[in-house]
Design a protein around this motif. Structure first.
Motif, PDB file in Angstrom:
ATOM      1  N   ASP A  79       0.172  48.938 -24.869  1.00 50.37           N
ATOM      2  CA  ASP A  79       0.620  47.560 -24.628  1.00 50.37           C
ATOM      3  C   ASP A  79      -0.587  46.647 -24.424  1.00 50.37           C
ATOM      4  OD1 ASP A  79       3.236  48.259 -24.754  1.00 50.37           O
ATOM      5  OD2 ASP A  79       3.635  48.139 -22.595  1.00 50.37           O
ATOM      6  N   VAL A  80      -0.437  45.399 -24.836  1.00 54.70           N
ATOM      7  CA  VAL A  80      -1.537  44.446 -24.658  1.00 54.70           C
ATOM      8  C   VAL A  80      -1.227  43.513 -23.481  1.00 54.70           C
ATOM      9  CG1 VAL A  80      -2.905  42.629 -25.753  1.00 54.70           C
ATOM     10  CG2 VAL A  80      -2.081  44.559 -27.110  1.00 54.70           C
ATOM     11  N   VAL A  81      -2.231  43.344 -22.629  1.00 53.15           N
ATOM     12  CA  VAL A  81      -2.075  42.540 -21.423  1.00 53.15           C
ATOM     13  C   VAL A  81      -3.088  41.399 -21.462  1.00 53.15           C
ATOM     14  CG1 VAL A  81      -2.357  42.626 -18.933  1.00 53.15           C
ATOM     15  CG2 VAL A  81      -1.308  44.548 -20.116  1.00 53.15           C
ATOM     16  N   LEU A  82      -2.619  40.179 -21.238  1.00 51.16           N
ATOM     17  CA  LEU A  82      -3.515  39.010 -21.285  1.00 51.16           C
ATOM     18  C   LEU A  82      -4.141  38.743 -19.920  1.00 51.16           C
ATOM     19  CD1 LEU A  82      -4.405  36.369 -22.936  1.00 51.16           C
ATOM     20  CD2 LEU A  82      -2.544  35.273 -21.704  1.00 51.16           C
ATOM     21  N   PHE A  83      -5.438  38.488 -19.907  1.00 49.89           N
ATOM     22  CA  PHE A  83      -6.135  38.078 -18.684  1.00 49.89           C
ATOM     23  C   PHE A  83      -6.435  36.595 -18.769  1.00 49.89           C
ATOM     24  CE2 PHE A  83      -8.172  41.806 -16.320  1.00 49.89           C
ATOM     25  CZ  PHE A  83      -7.132  42.650 -16.644  1.00 49.89           C
ATOM     26  N   LEU A  84      -5.750  35.818 -17.931  1.00 51.87           N
ATOM     27  CA  LEU A  84      -6.051  34.393 -17.824  1.00 51.87           C
ATOM     28  C   LEU A  84      -6.579  34.203 -16.401  1.00 51.87           C
ATOM     29  CD1 LEU A  84      -5.547  31.886 -19.706  1.00 51.87           C
ATOM     30  CD2 LEU A  84      -3.620  31.365 -18.232  1.00 51.87           C
ATOM     31  N   LEU A  85      -7.749  34.776 -16.187  1.00 55.19           N
ATOM     32  CA  LEU A  85      -8.230  34.966 -14.820  1.00 55.19           C
ATOM     33  C   LEU A  85      -9.639  34.445 -14.627  1.00 55.19           C
ATOM     34  CD1 LEU A  85      -7.543  38.666 -13.702  1.00 55.19           C
ATOM     35  CD2 LEU A  85      -6.805  36.592 -12.558  1.00 55.19           C
ATOM     36  N   PRO A  86      -9.874  33.778 -13.502  1.00 57.32           N
ATOM     37  CA  PRO A  86     -11.257  33.406 -13.176  1.00 57.32           C
ATOM     38  C   PRO A  86     -11.979  34.600 -12.557  1.00 57.32           C
ATOM     39  CG  PRO A  86      -9.768  32.648 -11.471  1.00 57.32           C
ATOM     40  CD  PRO A  86      -8.914  33.318 -12.507  1.00 57.32           C
ATOM     41  N   ASN A  87     -13.282  34.482 -12.394  1.00 58.53           N
ATOM     42  CA  ASN A  87     -14.057  35.544 -11.750  1.00 58.53           C
ATOM     43  C   ASN A  87     -13.581  35.773 -10.322  1.00 58.53           C
ATOM     44  OD1 ASN A  87     -15.628  35.559 -14.011  1.00 58.53           O
ATOM     45  ND2 ASN A  87     -17.555  35.062 -12.962  1.00 58.53           N
ATOM     46  N   SER A  88     -13.447  37.020  -9.933  1.00 58.35           N
ATOM     47  CA  SER A  88     -13.196  37.359  -8.532  1.00 58.35           C
ATOM     48  C   SER A  88     -13.504  38.836  -8.377  1.00 58.35           C
ATOM     49  CB  SER A  88     -11.738  37.106  -8.152  1.00 58.35           C
ATOM     50  OG  SER A  88     -10.911  38.135  -8.671  1.00 58.35           O
ATOM     51  N   ILE A  89     -13.558  39.309  -7.126  1.00 64.36           N
ATOM     52  CA  ILE A  89     -13.861  40.731  -6.923  1.00 64.36           C
ATOM     53  C   ILE A  89     -12.708  41.605  -7.418  1.00 64.36           C
ATOM     54  CG2 ILE A  89     -15.485  40.396  -5.028  1.00 64.36           C
ATOM     55  CD1 ILE A  89     -13.263  41.147  -3.077  1.00 64.36           C
ATOM     56  N   ASP A 123      -1.115  36.274 -31.514  1.00 67.71           N
ATOM     57  CA  ASP A 123      -1.971  37.111 -32.358  1.00 67.71           C
ATOM     58  C   ASP A 123      -2.154  38.506 -31.771  1.00 67.71           C
ATOM     59  OD1 ASP A 123      -3.745  37.191 -34.723  1.00 67.71           O
ATOM     60  OD2 ASP A 123      -5.285  37.605 -33.221  1.00 67.71           O
ATOM     61  N   SER A 124      -2.358  38.575 -30.455  1.00 67.45           N
ATOM     62  CA  SER A 124      -2.650  39.877 -29.833  1.00 67.45           C
ATOM     63  C   SER A 124      -1.372  40.614 -29.451  1.00 67.45           C
ATOM     64  CB  SER A 124      -3.511  39.674 -28.587  1.00 67.45           C
ATOM     65  OG  SER A 124      -2.774  38.961 -27.609  1.00 67.45           O
ATOM     66  N   LYS A 125      -0.240  39.925 -29.473  1.00 64.39           N
ATOM     67  CA  LYS A 125       1.063  40.482 -29.057  1.00 64.39           C
ATOM     68  C   LYS A 125       1.038  40.900 -27.584  1.00 64.39           C
ATOM     69  CE  LYS A 125       2.713  40.994 -33.503  1.00 64.39           C
ATOM     70  NZ  LYS A 125       1.585  40.249 -34.101  1.00 64.39           N
ATOM     71  N   ALA A 126       0.377  40.096 -26.769  1.00 72.59           N
ATOM     72  CA  ALA A 126       0.341  40.399 -25.336  1.00 72.59           C
ATOM     73  C   ALA A 126       1.747  40.297 -24.763  1.00 72.59           C
ATOM     74  CB  ALA A 126      -0.606  39.434 -24.632  1.00 72.59           C
ATOM     75  N   CYS A 127       2.140  41.269 -23.937  1.00 69.41           N
ATOM     76  CA  CYS A 127       3.508  41.267 -23.406  1.00 69.41           C
ATOM     77  C   CYS A 127       3.536  40.979 -21.910  1.00 69.41           C
ATOM     78  CB  CYS A 127       4.183  42.588 -23.705  1.00 69.41           C
ATOM     79  SG  CYS A 127       3.321  43.986 -22.995  1.00 69.41           S
ATOM     80  N   HIS A 128       2.377  40.970 -21.274  1.00 71.45           N
ATOM     81  CA  HIS A 128       2.280  40.729 -19.846  1.00 71.45           C
ATOM     82  C   HIS A 128       0.984  39.969 -19.599  1.00 71.45           C
ATOM     83  CE1 HIS A 128       5.437  43.359 -18.243  1.00 71.45           C
ATOM     84  NE2 HIS A 128       5.182  42.735 -17.099  1.00 71.45           N
ATOM     85  N   ALA A 129       0.870  39.358 -18.416  1.00 72.97           N
ATOM     86  CA  ALA A 129      -0.387  38.673 -18.131  1.00 72.97           C
ATOM     87  C   ALA A 129      -0.778  38.861 -16.675  1.00 72.97           C
ATOM     88  CB  ALA A 129      -0.253  37.193 -18.453  1.00 72.97           C
ATOM     89  N   PHE A 130      -2.072  38.742 -16.413  1.00 75.53           N
ATOM     90  CA  PHE A 130      -2.589  38.639 -15.056  1.00 75.53           C
ATOM     91  C   PHE A 130      -3.277  37.293 -14.950  1.00 75.53           C
ATOM     92  CE2 PHE A 130      -2.128  43.160 -15.564  1.00 75.53           C
ATOM     93  CZ  PHE A 130      -1.513  43.489 -14.351  1.00 75.53           C
ATOM     94  N   THR A 131      -2.965  36.579 -13.871  1.00 80.49           N
ATOM     95  CA  THR A 131      -3.506  35.224 -13.773  1.00 80.49           C
ATOM     96  C   THR A 131      -3.664  34.809 -12.315  1.00 80.49           C
ATOM     97  OG1 THR A 131      -3.292  33.000 -14.693  1.00 80.49           O
ATOM     98  CG2 THR A 131      -1.278  34.004 -13.856  1.00 80.49           C
ATOM     99  N   GLY A 132      -4.199  33.606 -12.110  1.00 80.04           N
ATOM    100  CA  GLY A 132      -4.357  33.062 -10.771  1.00 80.04           C
ATOM    101  C   GLY A 132      -3.331  31.960 -10.537  1.00 80.04           C
TER     102      GLY A 132
END
Ligand code: 4UW
Length: 543
Positions: A79-89, A123-132
């Motif tokens: 599965d493809v997961v999208l990261f729409l995330l800023p830098n963090s630990i 394009d990537s067929k991302a089905c989930h995301a991690f974000t802030g």
């Protein structure tokens, strides 16, 4: 000719000894990283603003628990997961957790517009995301389910919005079975425009990442005396880009070094963080180097930089003046350059703190196990040292092609495995490389890639624009800025501001068009291809 160049084949080999890479079929990059270093109370990651940290043992346990939790959540291998995330630990925790679950990460700048996100999700067929928290609205608008990742460990732990995240990192490791991951499996899809056209998904496998960790980060560390355990790195580079990702989400963990994570570059904060955390290594892009030099001219700030041993710069050209200024202002700090591409998993060339310090304008020596050719781009013939031509690279860092784009893959990586970089270089008589120019379309704004074709795709939808081309032009502060050449439709009176605002509303801020030139026609080849070098020449003569 020197031993590292063969005049018969035109192939340059690395001057470094060959490194044996793991050959096990079943190996993922997370297992590989933590096979070197994974326990202990020493900090792996520190949040520069709050000081909160994750130890090596916490990091490893969070990653394992995260992966197990993801699989229980229904995120499966492949599965493809999208990261729409800023830098963090937590960025590395989530990234490595997804990979350990056998899923695939696609990264993007969190400031991207809804339109840009939609394109990449499609394009990537991302089905989930991690974000802030700041960015989740954009995903809701697109109907992509998202897990919120906290930015501030101390403040956010009590916030309900992050409950899924905390459950994931503190879950039960054993609940979901471990997937079987092979080195050849895709680990990430990073976006880059390559030599031409719109941005494309670069397929990076576990094997690519393992090779890159070994040939770039671990090899470099092996060249220095003393233990990397005492090295402290400052990360201001974005973790969604290959340069930051490879160092701060992967390579450095295998060495046990300490990473101080900063969300956004600010030169005063950088100086404070270097002093507070006794930072020894600072990887940068050229505009950051210039800003640091200017700041260090103030004696007090310079005092704060005592602990700094090495600054490495890459992703865009560093001017002779910037180098000279830096070396004069901070003589106790070693300055080296490195070169890589998304398509090579950041493997390319690096300078070292020995003879390369005498060649600060070089991008360094070819990485171990890598081969190169320098090719005359008109005749196609390979060239010997001191002649310049297009750099071709071959080796274990080269991507597994572009996603859904066989044509672009074929025109970038030839049948013998050579990646045509679109960069113009030469080797000097000692095997050091110098980057002279870029043959390809890509614009580098503060080290960020901008694909002219992406901006042209936006502009051509303006109702009053008949034709358009975008090219980069040199800019003192940012390296390069995108300039739009616009042919107005008959009777149109649109002005520069209208054009710039139109683009700004649809793209991430760093991609904004920063200058507009109205013209009667766009220079094109017989095949209809925009002649960007021609455009750049027009612009240079006009300015
Ligand atoms: N000087 C001039 C340079 C340089 C450069 C790259 O966005 P991408 O795809 O990737 C990068 C990767 C940068 C990088 C990787 C590993 C490393 O050690 C390092 O050193 C500090 C940097 O930027 O863009 C790739 C394109 O960026 C240009 C060049 O045109 C290349 O094809 N580029 N490094 N030192 N230009």
């Amino acid at each position: 000719y020197p031993w590292w160049f063969s005049p018969e084949t035109g192939i340059y080999c690395s001057k470094h000894p060959k490194i044996t890479l793991p050959t096990y079929h079943f190996l993922d990059v997370v297992t590989f990283i933590f096979s070197h270093q994974h326990t202990g109370v020493s900090p792996a990651l520190i949040d520069s603003s709050s000081g909160s940290s994750l130890s090596y043992s916490q990091l490893y346990s969070f990653v394992k628990s995260f992966a197990s939790g993801l699989r229980q959540m229904g995120i499966s291998q492949g599965d493809v997961v999208l990261f729409l995330l800023p830098n963090s630990i937590y960025y590395p925790v989530v990234f490595l957790g997804v990979l350990y679950a056998g899923a695939i990460v696609t990264t993007m700048n969190p400031l991207s517009s809804v339109g840009e996100i939609k394109k990449q999700v499609g394009d990537s067929k991302a089905c989930h995301a991690f974000t802030g928290l700041e960015y989740v609205g954009k995903l809701q608008a697109l109907g992509v389910p998202a897990v919120l990742v906290p930015e501030n460990a101390v403040l956010d732990s009590k916030n309900e919005a992050f409950s899924v995240f905390y459950k994931l990192i503190n879950g039960n490791v054993g609940l979901a079975p471990r997937p079987v991951i092979r080195q050849q499996d895709t680990a990430a899809i990073m976006y880059s425009s390559g030599t031409t056209g719109a941005s494309k998904g670069v397929i990076i496998t576990h094997r690519n990442f393992i090779a890159a960790v070994e040939l770039f980060v671990r090899f470099e560390a092996s060249q220095y005396e003393g233990s990397s355990l005492s090295n402290v790195y400052l990360d201001v580079l974005p973790l969604f880009h290959i340069y930051g990702l490879l160092l701060f989400v992967m390579g450095l963990f295998s060495l046990g070094s300490r990473i101080v994570v900063m969300k956004k570059f600010d030169v005063s904060e950088v100086v404070k963080a270097i002093e507070k955390y006794k930072v020894t290594h600072f990887p940068v892009v050229p505009p950051i180097l210039t800003a640091l030099t200017a700041k260090a001219k103030d004696g007090l700030a310079k005092q704060s930089l005592k602990s700094l041993k090495q600054v490495s710069s890459g992703a865009a050209p560093l001017s002779a003046k910037s180098i000279e200024d830096f070396v004069r202002t901070l003589p106790h700090v070693d300055l080296i350059q490195g070169y890589g591409m998304t398509e090579t998993t950041a493997v390319g060339t690096r300078g070292f703190n020995t003879e390369s310090l005498k060649k600060p304008s070089s991008i360094g020596l070819l990485a171990p196990n890598m081969q190169a050719k320098v090719v005359d781009w008109k005749t196609g013939s390979p060239l010997p040292p001191t002649s310049s031509g297009e750099l071709w690279l071959r080796g274990p860092g080269i991507m597994n092609g572009y996603l859904n784009n066989a044509d672009a893959t074929m025109s970038t990586v030839d049948e013998e495995g050579w990646l045509h970089t679109g960069d113009i270089v030469y080797f000097d008589e000692d095997g050091y490389l110098y980057l002279q120019d870029r043959l390809k379309d890509a614009i580098k704004y503060k080290g960020f890639q901008i694909a002219p074709a992406d901006l042209e795709g936006v502009l051509i939808n303006h109702p009053e624009i008949l034709d358009v081309a975008v090219a980069g032009v040199v800019d003192k502060e940012s390296g390069e800025i995108p300039v739009a050449f616009v042919v107005r439709k008959h009777g149109s009176r649109i002005l520069e501001d209208n054009v710039m605002d139109f683009v700004a509303a649809q793209v991430a801020p760093y991609k904004k068009v920063r200058k507009v030139v109205f013209t009667d026609s766009i220079p094109k080849s017989a095949a209809g291809k925009i002649l960007r070098r021609e455009l750049r020449k027009v612009l240079t003569s006009r300015l």
